[in-house]
Design an enzyme around this catalytic site. Structure first.
Site, PDB file in Angstrom:
ATOM      1  CB  THR A 112      -4.172   5.261 -22.050  1.00 38.32           C
ATOM      2  OG1 THR A 112      -3.738   5.386 -23.414  1.00 38.32           O
ATOM      3  CG2 THR A 112      -5.655   5.571 -21.966  1.00 38.32           C
ATOM      4  CE1 TYR A 122      -4.226   0.874  -0.419  1.00 40.48           C
ATOM      5  CE2 TYR A 122      -4.510  -1.146   0.840  1.00 40.48           C
ATOM      6  CZ  TYR A 122      -5.023  -0.172   0.008  1.00 40.48           C
ATOM      7  OH  TYR A 122      -6.327  -0.245  -0.404  1.00 40.48           O
ATOM      8  CD  GLU A 181      -5.076   5.186   0.773  1.00 36.11           C
ATOM      9  OE1 GLU A 181      -5.036   5.985   1.718  1.00 36.11           O
ATOM     10  OE2 GLU A 181      -6.071   4.496   0.506  1.00 36.11           O
ATOM     11  CE  LYS A 224      -6.984   3.832 -25.162  1.00 38.15           C
ATOM     12  NZ  LYS A 224      -8.067   4.819 -25.196  1.00 38.15           N
ATOM     13  NE  ARG A 260      -6.050  -2.608 -20.141  1.00 43.40           N
ATOM     14  CZ  ARG A 260      -6.186  -2.444 -21.454  1.00 43.40           C
ATOM     15  NH1 ARG A 260      -5.479  -3.146 -22.296  1.00 43.40           N
ATOM     16  NH2 ARG A 260      -7.045  -1.571 -21.936  1.00 43.40           N
ATOM     17  CG  ASP A 289      -8.170  12.009 -22.990  1.00 41.43           C
ATOM     18  OD1 ASP A 289      -7.142  11.302 -23.097  1.00 41.43           O
ATOM     19  OD2 ASP A 289      -9.296  11.543 -22.716  1.00 41.43           O
TER      20      ASP A 289
HETATM   21  C1  PLP Z   1      -9.103   5.040 -24.293  1.00 40.59           C
HETATM   22  C2  PLP Z   1      -9.448   6.404 -23.873  1.00 40.59           C
HETATM   23  C3  PLP Z   1      -9.710   6.708 -22.533  1.00 40.59           C
HETATM   24  C4  PLP Z   1      -9.913   5.653 -21.488  1.00 40.59           C
HETATM   25  O1  PLP Z   1      -8.847   4.888 -21.167  1.00 40.59           O
HETATM   26  P1  PLP Z   1      -9.032   3.631 -20.189  1.00 40.59           P
HETATM   27  O2  PLP Z   1      -7.636   3.267 -19.850  1.00 40.59           O
HETATM   28  O3  PLP Z   1      -9.774   2.598 -20.942  1.00 40.59           O
HETATM   29  O4  PLP Z   1      -9.789   4.104 -18.989  1.00 40.59           O
HETATM   30  C5  PLP Z   1      -9.885   8.028 -22.179  1.00 40.59           C
HETATM   31  N1  PLP Z   1      -9.835   9.008 -23.106  1.00 40.59           N
HETATM   32  C6  PLP Z   1      -9.629   8.751 -24.405  1.00 40.59           C
HETATM   33  C7  PLP Z   1      -9.592   9.876 -25.371  1.00 40.59           C
HETATM   34  C8  PLP Z   1      -9.441   7.437 -24.836  1.00 40.59           C
HETATM   35  O5  PLP Z   1      -9.269   7.186 -26.139  1.00 40.59           O
END
Ligand code: PLP
Length: 481
Positions: free
Chosen positions: A279, A73, A75, A282, A288, A250
């Site tokens: 993320t 843990y 936090e 990707k 992940r 994002d």
């Molecule tokens: C994939 C994605 C997310 C979410 O990501 P997770 O790891 O699945 O929670 C958020 N914003 C955008 C623009 C995405 O393409």
């Protein structure tokens, strides 16, 4: 249990030894889990994966996650933990943050978010902390939120829930977390969308400016999941400044292209946004997870992510993020990022020259959005017909989609995964041919948006061709189970 490979070299690679040993240990407790893990590798090896949000992390990234960091843990964050004995977690968290800052040229990095959605939540609450909580504490002459009277607290809570946000519309490629009703962001904020110019399929910046002046959002969100073009973040920041909004980007989908310096200048979000989320799994090709990068003035708020909205940090995943970010700082990664885009452009060109319609007429990034209306089928029918033919994609709305968000009229394809595997532009042209063959031979059943007909001889032949196409590009070639 998978067959041992008869061509297996006498000397096992280090990676093979590591994964085999891990599976043996797991198998001794629950063989079904070990078998499912092994089957997942087989399935991934056999599939022509064009899912734009997926990739293949390196063995080093994968192996960094299976260890005793999972037991700890931690936090809080570095230097401000709610638990004792976090010195090793501090090490991996600070190494990951150090790599993230250097890779992206960001003043501050917070590497704890468990996913992209979590990163967005951390960012939204940091923005609200900065824009609502901080000034109200000052107004009430209180230093701590716990010192507020009930009446003051009620006033602050009302102010939190009364903020406006602008994000890209879903059918133009925005994400649910950009203020849409099914997601918590749509409940936190009053939302208004911006979209694309129907003539060009590209963001209508003038429309966005007009709408922002009228709506006066607290937050403008740039970034997308299904938009095939570069975004001019300099213009978006100008608009945010004109209306006094915080500008958030994002970059979940295209972080790898920022890391690899494909997106620079006006198209690099880091120097223009107040706060950037992503993320890590990707195009960035890590484990992940999620991450927040920000300007110094938001750092303190961002670092409150755990325990404000996040559960205890996943130290094993932060270790894997550090490994992936170290990989992304190597020159090979910039080359990889360039190849992702070259491949995606080759795929788009291959489709267009065979008669397909591609949203916005092409791509500047890792993804292509095909308008399948042209073929007389829905996105749902196209997705299944392609899957039956060994080509893995996903259906997606297109701007002003006549078939709605469930059936859709689009297919989204992306090249990060196949580029990791080593496929190049020649293979992309062949894939365009396979896709066009399937799409042009699929016919909709009368009156149905889901049922279709595709001659099984065609899907079998395309499946076989897809397998042949992958054969020279072994996935996880160093691993023999
Ligand atoms: C994939 C994605 C997310 C979410 O990501 P997770 O790891 O699945 O929670 C958020 N914003 C955008 C623009 C995405 O393409």
């Amino acid at each position: 249990m998978p067959e041992l490979n008869p061509d297996m070299p006498a000397e096992l690679s280090t990676e093979s030894t590591a994964f085999r040993a891990a599976l043996d240990v797991i198998r001794s407790v629950e063989p079904r889990v070990a078998d499912a893990i092994a089957s997942e590798l087989t399935d991934q090896r056999e599939s022509l994966k064009l899912i734009a949000s997926e990739n293949y992390a390196s063995p080093a990234v994968l192996l960094a996650m299976g260890n005793w960091f999972s037991d700890k843990y931690a936090e809080g964050t570095i230097g401000r933990r709610f638990y004792a004995g976090c010195q090793n977690v501090d090490t991996v968290e600070s190494v990951a943050a150090e790599h993230a800052k250097a890779l992206f040229g960001a003043p501050h990095a917070y590497v704890q978010p468990h996913s992209g959605i979590d990163a967005n939540l951390v960012a939204y609450w940091a923005i609200l902390g900065d824009r609502v909580e901080k000034p109200m504490l000052k107004k009430f002459e209180k230093r701590q939120i716990n010192d507020l009277t009930d009446a003051e607290w009620a006033e602050m809570r009302a102010a939190f829930g009364n903020q406006r946000l602008m994000g890209m519309s879903l059918d133009a490629g925005g994400h649910l977390t950009h203020g849409f009703r099914p997601n918590i962001s749509g409940k936190m904020f009053d939302q208004r969308s911006y979209g694309v110019d129907p003539a060009t399929g590209q963001i209508d910046y003038d429309g966005l400016r007009e709408s922002a002046k009228e709506f006066k959002p607290a937050v403008i969100v740039g970034g997308y999941s299904a938009y095939p073009r570069k975004v001019n973040f300099r213009i978006m920041r100008e608009i945010a400044d004109e209306v006094g909004a915080t500008f958030m980007v994002d970059m979940a989908h295209f972080a790898g292209l920022v890391a690899g310096k494909v997106f620079t200048g006006d198209f690099d979000p880091i120097p223009h946004a107040h706060i950037v989320t992503t993320t890590t799994h990707k195009s960035l090709r890590g484990p992940r997870g999620g991450m927040v990068l920000c300007q110094p003035e938001l750092a303190e708020q961002v670092d409150r992510g755990c325990p404000m909205v996040l559960g205890g940090p996943l130290a094993h995943v932060m270790g894997a993020k550090a490994v992936a970010l170290a990989e992304a700082r190597r020159p090979e990664f910039a080359d990889y990022a360039q190849r992702i885009v070259a491949n995606s452009q080759a795929l788009a060109e291959g489709l267009i020259k065979r008669g397909a319609t591609v949203v916005s007429g092409g791509t500047d990034n890792h993804l292509v959005l095909i308008d399948v209306d042209k073929y007389g089928i829905t996105g749902r029918q196209a997705e299944q017909a392609l899957l039956d033919s060994g080509v893995v994609t996903n259906r997606n709305s297109i701007p002003n989609d006549p078939n709605g968000a469930w059936y859709t009229s689009g297919i989204r394809v992306g090249t990060p995964a196949l580029t990791t595997r080593g496929l190049g532009t020649a293979e992309m042209d062949q894939i365009a041919d396979l896709m066009h063959t399937v799409l042009s031979q699929t016919t909709s059943d009368a009156g149905s948006k889901a049922k279709f007909h595709l001659d099984p001889a065609v899907s079998d032949r395309v499946s076989k061709q897809a397998t042949e196409l992958l054969a020279p590009f072994p996935l996880y070639g160093s691993v023999t189970l």
